[in-house]
Design a protein around this motif. Structure first.
Motif, PDB file in Angstrom:
ATOM      1  N   CYS A  76      17.453 -32.263 -12.428  1.00 38.39           N
ATOM      2  CA  CYS A  76      17.324 -33.073 -13.636  1.00 38.39           C
ATOM      3  C   CYS A  76      16.174 -33.464 -13.876  1.00 38.39           C
ATOM      4  CB  CYS A  76      18.378 -33.939 -13.317  1.00 38.39           C
ATOM      5  SG  CYS A  76      18.492 -34.958 -14.795  1.00 38.39           S
ATOM      6  N   HIS A  78      15.580 -36.006 -15.500  1.00 38.78           N
ATOM      7  CA  HIS A  78      15.750 -37.796 -15.730  1.00 38.78           C
ATOM      8  C   HIS A  78      15.144 -38.036 -14.262  1.00 38.78           C
ATOM      9  CE1 HIS A  78      18.082 -41.610 -15.190  1.00 38.78           C
ATOM     10  NE2 HIS A  78      17.147 -41.630 -16.066  1.00 38.78           N
ATOM     11  N   LEU A  79      15.818 -38.009 -13.122  1.00 32.90           N
ATOM     12  CA  LEU A  79      15.437 -38.348 -11.898  1.00 32.90           C
ATOM     13  C   LEU A  79      15.417 -37.481 -10.707  1.00 32.90           C
ATOM     14  CD1 LEU A  79      16.629 -42.182 -11.958  1.00 32.90           C
ATOM     15  CD2 LEU A  79      14.560 -41.263 -12.229  1.00 32.90           C
ATOM     16  N   GLY A  80      15.726 -36.117 -11.004  1.00 25.53           N
ATOM     17  CA  GLY A  80      15.709 -35.122 -10.008  1.00 25.53           C
ATOM     18  C   GLY A  80      16.966 -34.662  -9.386  1.00 25.53           C
ATOM     19  N   CYS A  81      18.112 -35.231  -9.522  1.00 24.61           N
ATOM     20  CA  CYS A  81      19.420 -34.812  -8.991  1.00 24.61           C
ATOM     21  C   CYS A  81      19.591 -33.382  -9.325  1.00 24.61           C
ATOM     22  CB  CYS A  81      20.257 -35.624  -9.541  1.00 24.61           C
ATOM     23  SG  CYS A  81      20.517 -37.364  -8.982  1.00 24.61           S
ATOM     24  N   CYS A  92      24.485 -33.223 -14.916  1.00 21.42           N
ATOM     25  CA  CYS A  92      23.532 -33.938 -13.972  1.00 21.42           C
ATOM     26  C   CYS A  92      24.940 -34.842 -13.476  1.00 21.42           C
ATOM     27  CB  CYS A  92      22.504 -34.743 -14.298  1.00 21.42           C
ATOM     28  SG  CYS A  92      21.939 -35.480 -12.981  1.00 21.42           S
ATOM     29  N   CYS A  94      24.731 -37.238 -11.576  1.00 27.07           N
ATOM     30  CA  CYS A  94      23.886 -38.741 -11.382  1.00 27.07           C
ATOM     31  C   CYS A  94      24.104 -39.459 -12.336  1.00 27.07           C
ATOM     32  CB  CYS A  94      22.458 -38.550 -10.941  1.00 27.07           C
ATOM     33  SG  CYS A  94      22.343 -37.814  -9.177  1.00 27.07           S
ATOM     34  N   HIS A  95      23.901 -39.425 -13.931  1.00 29.71           N
ATOM     35  CA  HIS A  95      23.771 -40.135 -14.842  1.00 29.71           C
ATOM     36  C   HIS A  95      24.201 -39.545 -15.980  1.00 29.71           C
ATOM     37  CE1 HIS A  95      20.434 -41.528 -12.072  1.00 29.71           C
ATOM     38  NE2 HIS A  95      21.286 -42.594 -11.972  1.00 29.71           N
ATOM     39  N   ALA A  97      23.461 -36.698 -17.619  1.00 21.18           N
ATOM     40  CA  ALA A  97      22.631 -35.630 -18.779  1.00 21.18           C
ATOM     41  C   ALA A  97      23.491 -34.310 -18.660  1.00 21.18           C
ATOM     42  CB  ALA A  97      21.096 -35.385 -18.132  1.00 21.18           C
ATOM     43  N   PRO A 109      20.400 -39.478 -20.269  1.00 22.33           N
ATOM     44  CA  PRO A 109      19.640 -40.229 -20.423  1.00 22.33           C
ATOM     45  C   PRO A 109      17.931 -39.580 -20.431  1.00 22.33           C
ATOM     46  CG  PRO A 109      19.960 -40.516 -18.192  1.00 22.33           C
ATOM     47  CD  PRO A 109      21.173 -39.831 -18.881  1.00 22.33           C
TER      48      PRO A 109
HETATM   49  S1  FES Z   1      19.098 -38.034 -12.617  1.00 23.23           S
HETATM   50 FE1  FES Z   1      20.144 -36.677 -13.682  1.00 23.23          FE
HETATM   51  S2  FES Z   1      20.816 -37.928 -15.448  1.00 23.23           S
HETATM   52 FE2  FES Z   1      19.692 -39.288 -14.283  1.00 23.23          FE
END
Ligand code: FES
Length: 130
Positions: A76, A78-81, A92, A94-95, A97, A109
């Motif tokens: 992702c 955003h933060l790499g998940c 994603c 995690c959050h 996306a 996000p």
């Molecule tokens: S790491 Fe994917 S939306 Fe935050």
């Protein structure tokens, strides 16, 4: 420490370590030659997409036409998940996306598209510039 206690400790540490690892065992591991990943087309067999693992990256290989392929990074933006495939693209966990089937960011996000790698193909293999 007695033998039985020692073995129990080792088993606990091993289990905790394995649970904490990001598993890439379900992903095909391609050859890496001359800065390219080499993926035999037989791995696509009746699938429109599958994933490969190289070093710490997971890459989705998507058939996009008769002999045309897209390679998308599966982390992702955003933060790499690690993102998960869904019917119409990727989400994603995690959050939340969302990305379409070619990696375009649809829902935040993040508004950054997934990274795309240049691909090429011949009769036998798919090549991903890496
Ligand atoms: S790491 Fe994917 S939306 Fe935050």
């Amino acid at each position: 420490m007695k033998r039985r206690s020692f073995l129990k400790s080792v088993a606990t540490i091993t289990t905790v370590s394995l649970v904490g690892c990001k598993s890439t065992s379900a992903h095909y591991r391609p050859l890496h030659l001359n800065n390219r990943l080499v993926i035999n087309k037989s791995h696509l067999a009746n699938k429109s997409r599958f994933t490969v693992a190289f070093k710490d990256q997971i890459i989705a290989i998507i058939q996009h036409g008769a002999d045309s392929y897209i390679a998308l990074g599966m982390n992702c933006t955003h933060l790499g998940c690690e993102i998960s495939p869904v019917e119409d693209g990727y989400i994603c966990p995690c959050h939340g996306a969302k990305f379409d089937q070619v990696g375009v960011a649809l829902k935040g996000p993040t508004n950054i598209n997934l990274p795309r790698f240049k691909t090429d193909a011949d009769d036998t293999n798919i090549y991903v510039e890496f």
